[in-house]
Scaffold this active site. Structure first.
Site, PDB file in Angstrom:
ATOM      1  CG  HIS A 114       0.845   3.152  -1.115  1.00 49.09           C
ATOM      2  ND1 HIS A 114       1.532   2.267  -0.300  1.00 49.09           N
ATOM      3  CD2 HIS A 114       0.562   4.197  -0.065  1.00 49.09           C
ATOM      4  CE1 HIS A 114       1.715   2.834   0.764  1.00 49.09           C
ATOM      5  NE2 HIS A 114       1.045   4.140   0.867  1.00 49.09           N
ATOM      6  CG  ASP A 277       0.551  -1.188  -4.900  1.00 49.73           C
ATOM      7  OD1 ASP A 277       0.728  -2.299  -5.492  1.00 49.73           O
ATOM      8  OD2 ASP A 277       1.192  -1.163  -3.858  1.00 49.73           O
ATOM      9  CG  ASP A 279       4.949  -2.631  -4.615  1.00 52.35           C
ATOM     10  OD1 ASP A 279       3.614  -1.955  -4.469  1.00 52.35           O
ATOM     11  OD2 ASP A 279       5.454  -3.314  -3.778  1.00 52.35           O
ATOM     12  CG  ASP A 281       2.465  -4.841  -2.842  1.00 49.40           C
ATOM     13  OD1 ASP A 281       2.062  -3.690  -3.169  1.00 49.40           O
ATOM     14  OD2 ASP A 281       3.301  -4.944  -1.858  1.00 49.40           O
ATOM     15  NE  ARG A 282      -0.760  -0.656  -0.562  1.00 49.43           N
ATOM     16  CZ  ARG A 282      -1.025   0.286   0.240  1.00 49.43           C
ATOM     17  NH1 ARG A 282      -2.071   1.139   0.135  1.00 49.43           N
ATOM     18  NH2 ARG A 282      -0.379   0.764   1.263  1.00 49.43           N
ATOM     19  CE  LYS A 376       0.543  -4.776   0.318  1.00 47.27           C
ATOM     20  NZ  LYS A 376       1.572  -4.215   1.213  1.00 47.27           N
TER      21      LYS A 376
END
Ligand code: VG1
Ligand code: CO
Length: 543
Positions: A114, A277, A279, A281-282, A376
């Protein structure tokens, strides 16, 4: 093509934090910086001779150059095969999936997640183990130790490899399989969720806005949401990954995804909004006129997961990071599931997932995932929400209202104080730790301290113990504050203050979280003496 052995010397500060090594991009581009860390990683895992790795990143500035260096180093160190996404692009969850799908010996993900990207911003690198998850502390410590004694690294002298299209290439005898970054991941999602039901939802006029923030999820979201699920073209915005994320801060929260928030709170808002985000994963999810706090999102997903085909058999257990609210614990209790509390960072969920003790995991920092990968997964969470919306045919607001009516509402917020002088932040935490023993029994602005400690975690699977994972102060009425310093920043220190208060009274479910938490916020400032130590009384970011 020849293997060169390059003499080098240790570079200070190559210590992985919460999620890999993150530094300013120009630091990573400095002489031997990337090479030292990659060789140290290879050495720490017993070398890569004969091994297969996955390689990809979020496309930020220097991703392409770093990938070429790592390929040449893998070849020079005797790796037999590297699976790499086209253009060296892979979202973090997609990389985790490829490691598991092909049973590789691990993988390298190039991302500072992020954090903003670009020549003047941040770069990062992370090693994932063969289970697909971030390396546990034992491995990151071994890597760090190796960076402190490294004397040479091996690299092939060769031209750049063409990574622009799928296919097998040869690099000094090592096979490089360039793969479509999206295809396997999309197939995995299709196996977990009821795509027919979600397609029917969109066909019925359901409108969504997905903000990929010029980061890695753009191509994934376009393929899955627009092509496979029939969301209207243009549903996904900021869908082209850019080396500097278009100047955006690719952190999906109400502050940095403000355009999405404004649209969702405005007139004629779509039914559902989401963002991811750098990459991938969020996730942040937003309903029309209503923001879903990540801790609530985790609780709602746990309560409704059985509506998705991949989870129809129920959950084995749930896990949350310690600073994440206890909302999911209430769901676990109602469902008779074990609930685990881990330190911040996804690496701590790996053992629980591998051992089959937990199915769903989450963090308050917009991270949710399950045992389908070992990271995640932003789009996974968004699809889980879509699946639930498609089955329940209620609005996000109604689903939240139902949830709170049943379990009560946990008011929650995180206040970040950024770029504090490190010495001041450390001094504050030290003073706070020193005061812990005296806190119980004290009344602070109407709240009585019941307990206070510095969180330590004993992994129930391998017995490893992680200490100093955040100071928590518990009050008699069930409210809680947590303080810790960030392990992902690249400038000074960031203080994270986590605030939580449980509200069982339905008449008080409609408050602004900042108002509901006002006494807890005031108590936190008094206990930690934040202004006195840091000179700050107002946070930079509130989520
Ligand atoms: C932050 C979050 C943490 C998350 C980590 C990596 O760490 O708080 O929950 O796991 O970022 O996420 P810290 O140490 O700065 O609080 V990501 O998407 O940046 O890899
Ligand atoms: Co991330």
């Amino acid at each position: 093509m020849t293997v060169e052995t390059v003499a080098t010397a240790p570079i200070a500060g190559q210590k992985p934090g919460t999620s890999g090594l993150r530094k300013k991009t120009h630091v990573f581009m400095g002489p031997h910086y990337l090479e030292n860390f990659v060789q140290a990683t290879f050495d720490a895992i017993g070398g890569v001779a004969g091994k297969t790795l996955v390689l990809g990143g979020d496309g930020r500035y220097f991703n392409d150059r770093a990938a070429q260096v790592i390929l040449r180093m893998a070849a020079a160190n005797g790796a037999v095969r590297v699976i790499v996404g086209t253009g060296a692009i892979l979202s973090t969850p997609a990389a985790s999936h490829l490691i598991r799908l092909h049973g590789t010996d691990g993988g390298i993900i190039l991302s500072a997640s992020h954090n903003p990207g670009g020549p003047d911003e941040d770069f990062g690198i992370k090693f994932n183990t063969p289970n697909g998850g971030p390396a546990p502390e034992s491995v990151t410590e071994a890597i760090f130790a190796r960076t402190q004694s490294i004397a040479e690294y091996r690299i092939l002298s060769a031209q750049d490899l063409d990574l622009s299209a799928p296919g097998r290439r040869d690099l000094g005898g090592m096979a490089v399989d360039v793969v479509d970054p999206v295809a396997d991941y999309a197939a995995l999602m299709e196996g977990l969720f009821d795509f027919a039901a979600i397609r029917a939802l969109f066909a019925g006029g359901f409108r969504m806005r997905m903000d990929s923030m010029c980061a890695v999820t753009g191509p994934y979201a376009r393929e899955i949401l627009e092509r496979r699920l029939g969301a209207a073209p243009g549903t996904v915005v900021n869908a082209t990954p850019l080396p500097d994320f278009g100047g955006l801060h690719p952190d999906p929260n109400p502050v940095w995804a403000k355009a999405l928030m404004d649209e969702m709170m405005g007139p004629d808002a779509p039914d559902f909004g989401a963002a991811s985000d750098g990459d991938g994963d969020r996730n942040m999810v937003v309903g029309r006129g209503i923001y879903v706090s990540p801790s609530d999102s985790l609780a709602v997903l746990a309560a409704n997961a059985h509506l998705a085909p991949g989870y129809a058999g129920g959950l084995k257990g749930v896990a949350r990071s310690m600073p994440t609210s206890a909302a999911v614990d209430r769901v676990a209790r109602a469902l008779g599931l074990p609930a685990y509390e881990t330190p911040t960072g996804w690496k701590f969920f790996g053992n629980l997932l591998d051992a089959g003790r937990a199915t769903l995991c989450g963090e308050e920092s917009f991270g949710t995932g399950s045992d389908h990968v070992r990271e995640k997964d932003g789009l996974w969470a968004i699809l889980m929400w879509l699946n639930i919306l498609a089955v329940r045919r209620q609005s996000v607001a109604d689903i939240l209202a139902d949830h709170w009516a049943r379990y009560g509402r946990t008011y929650y917020s995180r206040h970040d104080f950024e770029a504090i002088e490190s010495a001041r932040a450390e001094a504050m935490m030290t003073a706070l730790r020193d005061s812990l023993a005296d806190l119980p029994g004290q009344a602070i602005g109407g709240l009585t301290v019941q307990a206070a400690d510095d969180f330590a975690y004993a992994d129930p699977v391998d017995g490893s113990v992680s200490r100093h994972q955040g100071v928590r102060v518990l009050f008699a009425d069930g409210s809680r504050i947590v303080l810790r310093l960030s392990g992902t920043g690249t400038e000074g220190a960031t203080l994270r203050l986590y605030l939580e208060r449980f509200e069982p009274d339905p008449a008080r479910f409609g408050l602004d979280p900042q108002d509901a938490l006002a006494p807890v916020i005031a108590a936190a400032h008094r206990i930690a003496r934040i202004a006195e130590f840091t000179g700050r009384s107002q946070p930079d970011v509130i989520t």
